[in-house]
Design an enzyme around this catalytic site. Structure first.
Site, mmCIF file in Angstrom:
data_model
loop_
_atom_site.group_PDB
_atom_site.id
_atom_site.type_symbol
_atom_site.label_atom_id
_atom_site.label_comp_id
_atom_site.label_asym_id
_atom_site.label_seq_id
_atom_site.Cartn_x
_atom_site.Cartn_y
_atom_site.Cartn_z
ATOM 1 N N ASP A 133 0.828 -1.208 0.000
ATOM 2 C CA ASP A 133 0.000 0.000 0.000
ATOM 3 C C ASP A 133 0.867 1.265 0.000
ATOM 4 O OD1 ASP A 133 -2.398 1.436 0.072
ATOM 5 O OD2 ASP A 133 -3.258 0.208 1.665
ATOM 6 N N ASP A 190 -9.619 3.789 -4.143
ATOM 7 C CA ASP A 190 -10.352 2.677 -3.521
ATOM 8 C C ASP A 190 -11.787 2.535 -4.042
ATOM 9 O OD1 ASP A 190 -8.073 2.775 -1.953
ATOM 10 O OD2 ASP A 190 -9.155 2.239 -0.126
HETATM 11 C C1 GLA Z 1 -5.948 1.527 1.346
HETATM 12 C C2 GLA Z 1 -6.037 0.549 0.183
HETATM 13 C C3 GLA Z 1 -7.179 -0.417 0.423
HETATM 14 C C4 GLA Z 1 -6.967 -1.154 1.753
HETATM 15 C C5 GLA Z 1 -6.802 -0.167 2.885
HETATM 16 C C6 GLA Z 1 -6.352 -0.834 4.174
HETATM 17 O O1 GLA Z 1 -7.075 2.355 1.422
HETATM 18 O O2 GLA Z 1 -6.192 1.219 -1.030
HETATM 19 O O3 GLA Z 1 -7.280 -1.344 -0.634
HETATM 20 O O4 GLA Z 1 -5.838 -1.985 1.636
HETATM 21 O O5 GLA Z 1 -5.817 0.812 2.575
HETATM 22 O O6 GLA Z 1 -6.158 0.063 5.220
#
Ligand code: GLA
Length: 393
Positions: A133, A190
């Site tokens: 991430d 996301d």
């Molecule tokens: C980010 C990523 C998500 C998930 C969250 C976890 O937002 O883009 O896919 O992994 O972190 O905290």
């Protein structure tokens, strides 16, 4: 076009399940074991869903004396090695999560500056897939440096580990993801379990992502060994799913069946990684049938690895297509409007490489097969699609 690299790993888009959308930060080793059992029992493993990935929040809030990550003592008491063994025992592969910063998105310890130590640790535990991430302090390092550091560290360990770059598409990772050692890279922000989101709201809905996948011009960069990732599936999720309940996420209703079919159809047309994200123990027949549709999955997993693109727009209707191996072609007729509409196109409009007198048209979603001399049409409900495989005779 992409540079040549390791194309044996992730020769087709990775498929699996990830804990985030269903369980968010409440995930436990019990949830992961249950998900492993369910992948087998529901037939998802046999349909291709192979990687079981635990997302954020598996780790304790502190590293050991050497800087190694530790499993959360209450939520993962048996440790990661034994969990990976359990997952492997089910004929699955095991994936884990960290971040290219000092902290994960949930504020837990991550891997910046400790890439080699953590890569070795993951390999020793039997990890087969790393989602990496973009949260925490980045110091003075840019994205390419941070992601390459982990890519190089993974290349040094004696284990094949699929490397999932989760940089949210900020710095066009399709341009450098392969050279950083990546096998897939998040191309968009996301996903949330909604059709669309407002600009000021957290995350993107299904149709927002569909548009960005086309408009950002990433499709020439994808192919075997390196995939543009429109994020994990939200099929089977709704307002009560883990991610939907996070403070900054605002999901007021589940996606409709039409919207879920559109979601899955486009991810398959894109040749996207298919990471299911629903609570498998509570999965209904509709969700299971959608996720395991063989014709759709075959389009996703087509060996050419082409990302489908938009060929035409007429008012609220769109025609999209994807070239397939064997001079075949997948077509989506998409109705983004609010009333049922007839959509028509021809083989000349879509990415069909040959000219034939007759074509066989196989409807992915209702199993109908018919012949055509070139016309393609369907009556499509609001927010729904028709999806075909078109085969020249
Ligand atoms: C980010 C990523 C998500 C998930 C969250 C976890 O937002 O883009 O896919 O992994 O972190 O905290």
């Amino acid at each position: 076009m992409f540079a040549t690299g390791d194309t044996e790993l992730a020769a087709t888009p990775p498929m699996g399940w990830n804990s985030w959308n269903a369980f968010s930060c409440d995930v436990t080793e019990g949830d992961i074991r249950t998900a492993a059992d369910q992948l087998v029992e529901t037939g998802l493993r046999d349909a291709g869903y192979e990687y079981l990935v635990v997302d954020d929040c598996w780790m304790a809030d502190g590293v050991d004396d050497e800087g190694r990550l530790q499993p959360h003592p209450d939520d993962f008491p048996s440790g990661i090695e034994s969990l990976a063994e359990y997952v492997h025992g089910k004929g699955l592969k095991f994936g884990i999560y960290s971040s290219a910063g000092t902290r994960t998105c949930q504020g837990l310890p991550a891997s910046l500056g400790r890439e080699r130590l953590h890569a070795r640790q993951f390999a020793d535990w039997g990890v087969d897939y790393l989602k990496y991430d973009n949260c925490g302090d980045h110091g003075s390092n840019d994205a390419i440096a941070r992601y390459s550091a982990m890519g190089n560290a993974l290349a040094e360990v004696d284990r094949d580990i699929v490397y999932s770059i989760c940089e949210w598409g900020r710095n066009e990772p399709w341009r450098w993801g392969r050279n950083a050692g990546g096998h897939l890279w998040r191309a968009t922000h996301d996903i949330v379990a909604k059709w669309t989101t407002d600009e000021q709201e957290f995350g993107l809905g299904i149709v927002d992502i569909i548009d960005q996948m086309h408009e950002r011009g990433m499709d020439p960069h994808q192919g075997p060994g390196g995939w543009n990732d429109p994020d994990m599936l939200q099929i089977g999720n709704g307002p009560d799913s883990g991610q939907s309940k996070l403070e900054d996420v605002d999901v007021d209703r589940a996606l409709t069946p039409a919207e879920e079919r559109t979601h899955f159809s486009f991810w398959c047309l894109f040749g996207a990684p298919l990471m299911a994200g629903n609570d498998l123990a509570a999965m209904d027949d509709w969700t299971r049938e959608l996720l395991t549709n063989e014709d759709a999955i075959a389009i996703d997993q087509d060996p050419l690895g082409i990302q489908g693109t938009r060929d035409g727009v007429l008012e609220e209707t769109e025609v999209w297509s994807k070239r397939l191996a064997g001079e075949e072609c997948a077509v989506i007729l998409f109705n983004r409007g609010e009333s049922t509409t007839d959509i028509e196109t021809t083989v000349e409009t879509v990415d069909m490489p040959v000219d034939a007198a007759t074509y066989t048209v196989r409807d992915v979603w209702n199993d109908e097969v018919r012949e055509t001399d070139g016309q393609l049409h369907a009556t499509v409900d609001p927010h729904d699609v028709a999806m075909f495989r078109v085969i020249p005779e």
